[in-house]
Design a protein around this motif. Structure first.
Motif, PDB file in Angstrom:
ATOM      1  N   GLY A  48       0.844  -1.193   0.000  1.00 33.09           N
ATOM      2  CA  GLY A  48       0.000   0.000   0.000  1.00 33.09           C
ATOM      3  C   GLY A  48       0.871   1.232   0.000  1.00 33.09           C
ATOM      4  O   GLY A  48       2.068   1.177   0.327  1.00 33.09           O
ATOM      5  N   THR A  49       0.292   2.353  -0.369  1.00 31.99           N
ATOM      6  CA  THR A  49       1.026   3.611  -0.396  1.00 31.99           C
ATOM      7  C   THR A  49       0.531   4.501   0.731  1.00 31.99           C
ATOM      8  O   THR A  49      -0.677   4.672   0.919  1.00 31.99           O
ATOM      9  N   GLY A  50       1.480   5.042   1.518  1.00 36.95           N
ATOM     10  CA  GLY A  50       1.084   5.874   2.635  1.00 36.95           C
ATOM     11  C   GLY A  50       2.260   6.605   3.245  1.00 36.95           C
ATOM     12  O   GLY A  50       3.358   6.668   2.666  1.00 36.95           O
ATOM     13  N   ALA A 218      -9.711  -3.703   9.581  1.00 33.90           N
ATOM     14  CA  ALA A 218      -8.922  -4.845   9.092  1.00 33.90           C
ATOM     15  C   ALA A 218      -9.896  -5.886   8.567  1.00 33.90           C
ATOM     16  O   ALA A 218     -10.782  -6.346   9.293  1.00 33.90           O
ATOM     17  N   VAL A 219      -9.760  -6.253   7.314  1.00 30.38           N
ATOM     18  CA  VAL A 219     -10.684  -7.173   6.650  1.00 30.38           C
ATOM     19  C   VAL A 219      -9.963  -8.461   6.301  1.00 30.38           C
ATOM     20  O   VAL A 219      -8.879  -8.432   5.705  1.00 30.38           O
ATOM     21  N   ASN A 220     -10.556  -9.587   6.680  1.00 35.94           N
ATOM     22  CA  ASN A 220     -10.013 -10.897   6.322  1.00 35.94           C
ATOM     23  C   ASN A 220     -11.015 -11.652   5.471  1.00 35.94           C
ATOM     24  O   ASN A 220     -12.205 -11.722   5.816  1.00 35.94           O
ATOM     25  N   LEU A 221     -10.544 -12.224   4.365  1.00 35.50           N
ATOM     26  CA  LEU A 221     -11.368 -13.110   3.550  1.00 35.50           C
ATOM     27  C   LEU A 221     -10.989 -14.535   3.917  1.00 35.50           C
ATOM     28  O   LEU A 221      -9.826 -14.928   3.831  1.00 35.50           O
ATOM     29  N   ILE A 222     -11.983 -15.326   4.332  1.00 35.98           N
ATOM     30  CA  ILE A 222     -11.740 -16.647   4.890  1.00 35.98           C
ATOM     31  C   ILE A 222     -12.569 -17.702   4.166  1.00 35.98           C
ATOM     32  O   ILE A 222     -13.776 -17.519   3.959  1.00 35.98           O
ATOM     33  N   ASP A 223     -11.906 -18.790   3.780  1.00 33.96           N
ATOM     34  CA  ASP A 223     -12.627 -19.927   3.224  1.00 33.96           C
ATOM     35  C   ASP A 223     -13.429 -20.577   4.354  1.00 33.96           C
ATOM     36  O   ASP A 223     -12.851 -20.975   5.376  1.00 33.96           O
ATOM     37  N   THR A 226     -12.350 -24.578   5.349  1.00 33.26           N
ATOM     38  CA  THR A 226     -11.003 -24.825   5.871  1.00 33.26           C
ATOM     39  C   THR A 226     -10.563 -23.791   6.903  1.00 33.26           C
ATOM     40  O   THR A 226      -9.629 -24.037   7.662  1.00 33.26           O
ATOM     41  N   GLY A 227     -11.223 -22.624   6.923  1.00 31.24           N
ATOM     42  CA  GLY A 227     -10.781 -21.540   7.794  1.00 31.24           C
ATOM     43  C   GLY A 227      -9.535 -20.845   7.282  1.00 31.24           C
ATOM     44  O   GLY A 227      -8.966 -19.992   7.969  1.00 31.24           O
ATOM     45  N   ALA A 228      -9.094 -21.178   6.078  1.00 32.95           N
ATOM     46  CA  ALA A 228      -7.858 -20.625   5.527  1.00 32.95           C
ATOM     47  C   ALA A 228      -8.085 -19.226   4.959  1.00 32.95           C
ATOM     48  O   ALA A 228      -9.154 -18.922   4.432  1.00 32.95           O
ATOM     49  N   PRO A 229      -7.087 -18.351   5.057  1.00 38.60           N
ATOM     50  CA  PRO A 229      -7.222 -17.003   4.523  1.00 38.60           C
ATOM     51  C   PRO A 229      -7.087 -16.988   3.006  1.00 38.60           C
ATOM     52  O   PRO A 229      -6.424 -17.837   2.413  1.00 38.60           O
ATOM     53  N   ALA A 230      -7.722 -15.994   2.398  1.00 41.73           N
ATOM     54  CA  ALA A 230      -7.585 -15.804   0.958  1.00 41.73           C
ATOM     55  C   ALA A 230      -7.172 -14.371   0.655  1.00 41.73           C
ATOM     56  O   ALA A 230      -7.306 -13.912  -0.473  1.00 41.73           O
ATOM     57  N   GLY A 231      -6.675 -13.674   1.674  1.00 40.30           N
ATOM     58  CA  GLY A 231      -6.262 -12.291   1.480  1.00 40.30           C
ATOM     59  C   GLY A 231      -7.063 -11.365   2.372  1.00 40.30           C
ATOM     60  O   GLY A 231      -7.847 -11.791   3.221  1.00 40.30           O
ATOM     61  N   GLY A 232      -6.857 -10.083   2.168  1.00 36.28           N
ATOM     62  CA  GLY A 232      -7.569  -9.097   2.969  1.00 36.28           C
ATOM     63  C   GLY A 232      -6.927  -7.729   2.859  1.00 36.28           C
ATOM     64  O   GLY A 232      -6.079  -7.482   1.997  1.00 36.28           O
ATOM     65  N   SER A 233      -7.362  -6.845   3.747  1.00 38.39           N
ATOM     66  CA  SER A 233      -6.839  -5.483   3.738  1.00 38.39           C
ATOM     67  C   SER A 233      -6.830  -4.941   5.162  1.00 38.39           C
ATOM     68  O   SER A 233      -7.490  -5.484   6.052  1.00 38.39           O
ATOM     69  N   SER A 234      -6.074  -3.872   5.381  1.00 39.30           N
ATOM     70  CA  SER A 234      -6.030  -3.250   6.699  1.00 39.30           C
ATOM     71  C   SER A 234      -5.550  -1.813   6.555  1.00 39.30           C
ATOM     72  O   SER A 234      -4.932  -1.437   5.554  1.00 39.30           O
ATOM     73  N   HIS A 235      -5.864  -1.015   7.569  1.00 39.15           N
ATOM     74  CA  HIS A 235      -5.413   0.376   7.608  1.00 39.15           C
ATOM     75  C   HIS A 235      -4.578   0.529   8.873  1.00 39.15           C
ATOM     76  O   HIS A 235      -5.117   0.713   9.970  1.00 39.15           O
ATOM     77  N   VAL A 255      -0.880   3.794   6.588  1.00 35.41           N
ATOM     78  CA  VAL A 255      -0.948   3.173   5.271  1.00 35.41           C
ATOM     79  C   VAL A 255      -2.116   2.188   5.193  1.00 35.41           C
ATOM     80  O   VAL A 255      -2.428   1.496   6.159  1.00 35.41           O
ATOM     81  N   GLU A 256      -2.777   2.163   4.053  1.00 32.59           N
ATOM     82  CA  GLU A 256      -3.823   1.175   3.780  1.00 32.59           C
ATOM     83  C   GLU A 256      -3.192   0.062   2.947  1.00 32.59           C
ATOM     84  O   GLU A 256      -2.724   0.304   1.827  1.00 32.59           O
ATOM     85  N   LEU A 257      -3.184  -1.138   3.494  1.00 29.33           N
ATOM     86  CA  LEU A 257      -2.531  -2.285   2.873  1.00 29.33           C
ATOM     87  C   LEU A 257      -3.564  -3.250   2.309  1.00 29.33           C
ATOM     88  O   LEU A 257      -4.666  -3.395   2.861  1.00 29.33           O
ATOM     89  N   ARG A 258      -3.171  -3.933   1.261  1.00 30.53           N
ATOM     90  CA  ARG A 258      -4.019  -4.974   0.686  1.00 30.53           C
ATOM     91  C   ARG A 258      -3.141  -6.102   0.162  1.00 30.53           C
ATOM     92  O   ARG A 258      -2.047  -5.858  -0.357  1.00 30.53           O
ATOM     93  N   SER A 259      -3.624  -7.325   0.300  1.00 29.61           N
ATOM     94  CA  SER A 259      -2.888  -8.480  -0.224  1.00 29.61           C
ATOM     95  C   SER A 259      -2.677  -8.326  -1.720  1.00 29.61           C
ATOM     96  O   SER A 259      -3.580  -7.902  -2.448  1.00 29.61           O
ATOM     97  N   THR A 260      -1.498  -8.690  -2.173  1.00 28.56           N
ATOM     98  CA  THR A 260      -1.215  -8.599  -3.599  1.00 28.56           C
ATOM     99  C   THR A 260      -2.028  -9.650  -4.355  1.00 28.56           C
ATOM    100  O   THR A 260      -2.384 -10.694  -3.800  1.00 28.56           O
ATOM    101  N   PRO A 261      -2.340  -9.405  -5.645  1.00 25.29           N
ATOM    102  CA  PRO A 261      -3.058 -10.413  -6.427  1.00 25.29           C
ATOM    103  C   PRO A 261      -2.342 -11.758  -6.451  1.00 25.29           C
ATOM    104  O   PRO A 261      -2.984 -12.810  -6.434  1.00 25.29           O
TER     105      PRO A 261
END
Length: 327
Positions: A48-50, A218-223, A226-235, A255-261
């Motif tokens: 992220g840029t900050g 802070a946002v988490n994307l969760i399967d 399995t409970g496994a993460p698939a990425g997310g974002s946070s400030h 900074v606002e961060l996000r998981s890379t593609p």
């Protein structure tokens, strides 16, 4: 008749097999695969840029921030205690420090050890574990994560906060639960900075300032299976205060961060096979097998029944004269 009996025995055998297989899959195979890995080895990256405090100049700068988190399972220790033992190193870099090979020269570096139950995801303090106490999850959520709130560990704050279910997101054609957590301003340590950074008169010696961290979203994307993460974002926000003061004297990071593609795609690919396997075991398949097996046994029983013999009255071909015998 022989073909009928053969079909009956086949139906009975197959039915009995399916009756045993269905519950076996649901109550024996499922618990044996619904476990966190001992040998986890993965690096997730967020960017992220900050704003950040450039320690080489003592001034606030603007640029890209990169957070690389490497998770490595200590399989030997884990198998000894029957727990998942994961070592997590998190490196935060600015444009200047990202070029430095020595991780100790990064903008910040932390190393922690998460020990947890492989099935329930609950933390454990054995084996030097220092992360996740009292939390439902950290890098991953429990299996069968539902539409509810969980206590989730924040690695920077060093404590757990409530993460609320806030909807479903689609990523690479798959559905993930979204959980949102908010971290209030929390003191996380101290930092030595030039006096001018915190509004004091310039001097020769650095001063000690308190570091306060917060994360408004802070946002988490969760399967969910399995409970496994698939990425997310946070400030992520880190501010500085003079000792004993409640006033922010300077900003060290915003900074606002996000998981890379690339991270998102790798995480989805890493867990989709396990997700699909658990979907079969936790879905209707075991119950369908049980039902089909019961039908097979019933059909086999019907086929084995002997056909009922119908008794008929004897038939005479000639009538005798009334009152006498035939001569």
């Amino acid at each position: 008749m022989h073909g009928r009996r053969t079909a009956a025995f086949l139906a009975l055998g197959l039915g009995a097999f399916l009756i045993v297989l269905g519950p076996l899959l649901r109550w024996y195979v499922l618990p044996s695969v619904q476990l966190a890995a001992y040998d986890q080895d993965f690096t997730d990256v967020s960017t992220g840029t900050g704003y950040y405090l450039d320690q080489s100049t003592g001034r606030l700068a603007w640029g890209q921030i990169t957070v690389a988190r490497h998770t490595l399972g200590d399989a030997g220790a884990g198998r000894t205690v029957g727990k998942a033992v994961w070592d997590i190193s998190t490196r935060v870099d600015t444009p200047r420090t990202s070029k430095l090979a020595d991780a100790r020269q990064a903008f910040s570096l932390s190393v922690h050890r998460w020990v947890f139950d492989r099935h329930t995801n609950r933390s454990n303090s054995c084996c030097g574990g220092d992360t996740g106490a009292g939390a439902d999850g950290y890098l991953k959520y429990p299996f069968n994560a539902g539409h509810r709130s969980y206590l989730v560990w924040d690695g920077t704050a060093g404590r757990a906060y409530r993460a609320d279910f806030t909807g479903i997101r689609t990523l690479y054609g798959r559905s993930f639960n979204q959980y949102t957590m908010r971290v209030p301003a929390t003191r996380i340590g101290t930092m030595r900075v030039p006096p001018s950074v915190v509004g004091l008169k310039p001097g020769a010696d650095p001063v000690t300032a308190e570091e306060w961290y917060s994360n408004p979203e802070a946002v988490n994307l969760i399967d969910p299976l399995t409970g496994a993460p698939a990425g997310g974002s946070s400030h992520q926000i880190i501010t500085l205060r003079l000792p004993g003061s409640t006033r922010t004297a300077a900003t060290a990071l915003d900074v606002e961060l996000r998981s890379t593609p690339g991270t998102e795609k790798a995480l989805v690919d890493a867990y989709k096979a396990k997700h699909d396997g658990l979907a079969l075991l936790t879905g209707p398949v075991p119950y369908v097998l049980l039902g089909v097996g019961a039908v097979g046994v019933a059909v086999g029983g019907v086929l084995l029944r002997r056909p009922r013999t119908v008794e008929r009255a004897p038939v005479t071909t000639g009538a005798l004269p009334v009152g006498g015998a035939a001569r």
